[in-house]
Design a protein around this motif. Sequence first.
Motif, mmCIF file in Angstrom:
data_model
loop_
_atom_site.group_PDB
_atom_site.id
_atom_site.type_symbol
_atom_site.label_atom_id
_atom_site.label_comp_id
_atom_site.label_asym_id
_atom_site.label_seq_id
_atom_site.Cartn_x
_atom_site.Cartn_y
_atom_site.Cartn_z
ATOM 1 N N GLN A 110 0.798 -1.222 0.000
ATOM 2 C CA GLN A 110 0.000 0.000 0.000
ATOM 3 C C GLN A 110 0.836 1.280 0.000
ATOM 4 O O GLN A 110 0.395 2.299 -0.502
ATOM 5 N N ALA A 112 4.220 3.747 -0.777
ATOM 6 C CA ALA A 112 5.286 3.952 -1.754
ATOM 7 C C ALA A 112 6.617 3.523 -1.146
ATOM 8 O O ALA A 112 7.428 2.892 -1.815
ATOM 9 N N HIS A 151 -0.445 11.030 0.738
ATOM 10 C CA HIS A 151 0.774 11.156 -0.074
ATOM 11 C C HIS A 151 1.767 10.016 0.187
ATOM 12 O O HIS A 151 2.701 9.827 -0.589
ATOM 13 N N ALA A 153 0.901 6.888 0.102
ATOM 14 C CA ALA A 153 0.412 5.709 -0.625
ATOM 15 C C ALA A 153 1.130 5.558 -1.968
ATOM 16 O O ALA A 153 1.660 6.519 -2.535
ATOM 17 N N LYS A 154 1.123 4.312 -2.462
ATOM 18 C CA LYS A 154 1.648 4.050 -3.798
ATOM 19 C C LYS A 154 0.745 4.742 -4.807
ATOM 20 O O LYS A 154 -0.465 4.818 -4.602
ATOM 21 N N PRO A 155 1.304 5.212 -5.909
ATOM 22 C CA PRO A 155 0.437 5.796 -6.931
ATOM 23 C C PRO A 155 -0.454 4.703 -7.517
ATOM 24 O O PRO A 155 -0.011 3.580 -7.748
ATOM 25 N N SER A 156 -1.712 5.053 -7.766
ATOM 26 C CA SER A 156 -2.649 4.050 -8.289
ATOM 27 C C SER A 156 -2.391 3.832 -9.775
ATOM 28 O O SER A 156 -1.807 4.674 -10.460
ATOM 29 N N ASP A 157 -2.845 2.691 -10.306
ATOM 30 C CA ASP A 157 -2.639 2.362 -11.713
ATOM 31 C C ASP A 157 -3.459 3.256 -12.631
ATOM 32 O O ASP A 157 -3.142 3.412 -13.797
ATOM 33 N N SER A 158 -4.524 3.849 -12.120
ATOM 34 C CA SER A 158 -5.377 4.691 -12.954
ATOM 35 C C SER A 158 -4.808 6.097 -13.109
ATOM 36 O O SER A 158 -5.318 6.868 -13.901
ATOM 37 N N SER A 159 -3.782 6.420 -12.374
ATOM 38 C CA SER A 159 -3.208 7.759 -12.505
ATOM 39 C C SER A 159 -2.447 7.852 -13.818
ATOM 40 O O SER A 159 -1.871 6.873 -14.291
ATOM 41 N N ARG A 161 0.296 8.218 -16.480
ATOM 42 C CA ARG A 161 1.734 7.991 -16.435
ATOM 43 C C ARG A 161 2.417 9.009 -17.336
ATOM 44 O O ARG A 161 1.861 9.402 -18.354
#
Length: 197
Positions: A110, A112, A151, A153-159, A161
């Motif tokens: 969860q 980063a 801040h 948290a890992k960046p989500s895949d929907s963000s 790139r």
Amino acid sequence: MPENEETTEQVAPETQEPETAPEAETAKADPWADPEAARKEIEKLRREAAKYRTKAGELEPLARKAKELEDAQKSEQERLAEQLRASEERAKAVQQRAVRAEVRALAADQFADPDDAHAFLNLDTFVGADGDIDTDGIRNELGELLKRKPHLAKPSDSSPRPPRPDRSQGSSGNGNRSTSDPGAIFAGLMNQALKGR
């Protein structure tokens, strides 16, 4: 003699010492001014330091023996109490390492940086009286921490790139120029003009 009368003491006049040469006074005051006197002073200090080193070397085994005698005079109960305190400190340190490792493991998917997770948590609250680690409590606290500090948290895949660089686009500077290279186009035009076409 009446009490109100003051007695006067006779003070002998100070005898004046014969004046000495100023050079003699500076030689006595500053042994470093004369190289020969300085060398003698250095040798004297070296001998004195060697004497103290020798004395310290002789006293060191005596200090060790005094410490051993002091330890021997302690009661058995005092020694056991000291051993118990040291063991408890080591056990607490191992427990803290285990809790940190558990927090890192649970935060890995969860956060980063999983090492950030244990910096914001009170690790002592996750150890039970029996020494077990409360993993459910850790999960709950990590979830709360992510709500308070998203801040971490890992960046989500929907963000979105950032675009990936494409080396096939543009001039790479390695001599392989594409036909869309302005230099190659100009060179082609010049060749055509010179050939008269």
